[in-house]
Design an enzyme around this catalytic site. Structure first.
Site, PDB file in Angstrom:
ATOM      1  N   TYR A 111       0.954  -1.244   0.013  1.00 53.23           N
ATOM      2  CA  TYR A 111       0.137  -0.152   0.103  1.00 53.23           C
ATOM      3  C   TYR A 111       1.022   1.416   0.129  1.00 53.23           C
ATOM      4  O   TYR A 111       0.698   2.049  -0.916  1.00 53.23           O
ATOM      5  CB  TYR A 111      -1.000   0.057   1.185  1.00 53.23           C
ATOM      6  N   LYS A 158       1.408   4.478  -2.800  1.00 50.34           N
ATOM      7  CA  LYS A 158       1.162   5.850  -2.586  1.00 50.34           C
ATOM      8  C   LYS A 158       2.413   6.694  -2.823  1.00 50.34           C
ATOM      9  O   LYS A 158       2.566   7.730  -3.005  1.00 50.34           O
ATOM     10  CB  LYS A 158       0.528   5.946  -1.066  1.00 50.34           C
TER      11      LYS A 158
END
Length: 345
Positions: A167, A171
């Site tokens: 994740y 980002k």
């Protein structure tokens, strides 16, 4: 650095501006849409397409439903991964606030490709649409997870980035795509980096609603993962205010601004405050399924909020204690005893 034009502190608003919010159906997105409606903006709510026509949390928002009836808002059902649809949706907008993302860290261990497609390719689609249409302002949503376990605290915007989960890696990639468009094309993108946002509507996969839900159904044991990690928690309406201010403030393309309180609390300390809020006497039980891989756990996140105050005039207004009380009251009529302790990736 050239001094920013702090429109947000000089009385300017987004009234009558056409604003597209991707991820409007989500937790932070729905709070932001409500704020924009209250400010008089013309809101285009980009929500994930589904066969039921559900608008997520906006289905439960009286102010948004009234804005739809009044013609102040419209719904765009789509998928951020579809470049043509994103391109069409951005056309004619004054501001794009990009919040659409896959956000659950545990599920990124299971399905990392879906995070790349949504968080990286989706952001690329938004950037390209903004560039081609000449949209005056884009605000991209980053996350404090991009820092990993920091080398020093409090964390400033110049701290190095470290992808300790799939994740966070996606980002970081999205942030770097924004940086590249700012440097290559002078795309007017601001990278807004909230620390841990919490509040009503947050998914029970997050630690605060997980703790409160179990307490509110009378559980004697609270099932959690690691309780030593520390986080800087920011209330949802404060985060929404940061987005509005970022949309109104002229800063150089690619500017990174983080939103945090400058206070950090461990998960164990959060549990103790939640006990006070709910009157619970539950004890913590470690659930091994909820433990992150050793190299992936971020031990502490603590912001240095000075830049947001200087550039945006932003400061948090809701204390952690008051915010947790608000979340508990919102959750109280909604908790399900059969689901409260269920692990949700």
């Amino acid at each position: 650095m050239t001094a920013p034009q702090q429109d947000s502190s000089s009385g300017a608003t987004l009234k009558d501006k056409r604003v597209l919010v991707t991820g409007s159906d989500g937790f932070i997105g729905s709070h932001l849409v409500e704020r924009l409606v209250a400010d008089g903006a013309q809101v285009s709510a980009f929500c994930l397409y589904n066969s039921n026509g559900s608008l997520g949390w906006l289905d439960e928002s009286p102010s948004f439903q009234q804005a739809l009836k009044d013609g102040q808002a419209e719904v765009v059902l789509g998928d951020i991964r579809d470049p043509e649809h994103v391109m069409a949706s951005v056309e004619g907008m004054d501001v794009v606030l990009h919040l659409a993302a896959l956000i659950a860290i545990p599920f990124s261990y299971v399905a990392p490709r879906s995070y790349v497609e949504t968080n990286v390719i989706g952001t690329l689609n938004v950037l390209e649409a903004v560039r081609r249409h000449g949209t005056p302002r884009l605000v991209n949503t980053s996350t404090s997870e991009v820092y990993g376990t920091p080398k020093e605290v409090p964390i400033t915007e110049t701290h190095e980035l470290r992808g300790q989960s799939p994740y966070s890696a996606t980002k970081i990639s999205a942030d770097k795509m924004c940086e590249s468009y700012a440097l290559s094309f002078e795309t007017p993108v601001t990278i807004l980096r909230p620390f841990n946002t919490y509040g009503p509507r947050q998914s029970t996969r997050a630690v605060i609603p997980t703790v409160l839900s179990q307490m509110l159904v009378g559980a004697e044991e609270i099932r959690l993962g690691a309780v030593s990690p520390k986080r800087d928690f920011t209330f949802a309406t404060d985060t929404a205010d940061g987005f509005v201010r970022a949309a109104l403030t002229d800063v150089p393309p690619g500017e990174v601004i983080q939103l945090g309180t400058g206070r950090t609390d461990s998960i164990g300390e959060i549990v103790e405050i939640c006990k006070q809020v709910t009157g619970s006497s539950a004890r913590i039980v470690t659930d091994e399924e909820r433990i992150r891989p050793a190299g992936s756990e971020v031990e502490i996140l603590l912001s240095e909020p000075r830049k947001a105050k200087e550039l945006l005039g932003w400061e948090p207004t809701v204390s952690l204690e008051d915010g947790l009380a608000q979340v508990a009251e919102w959750l109280r009529p909604r908790v399900d005893a059969d689901k409260a302790a269920r692990y949700h990736r």
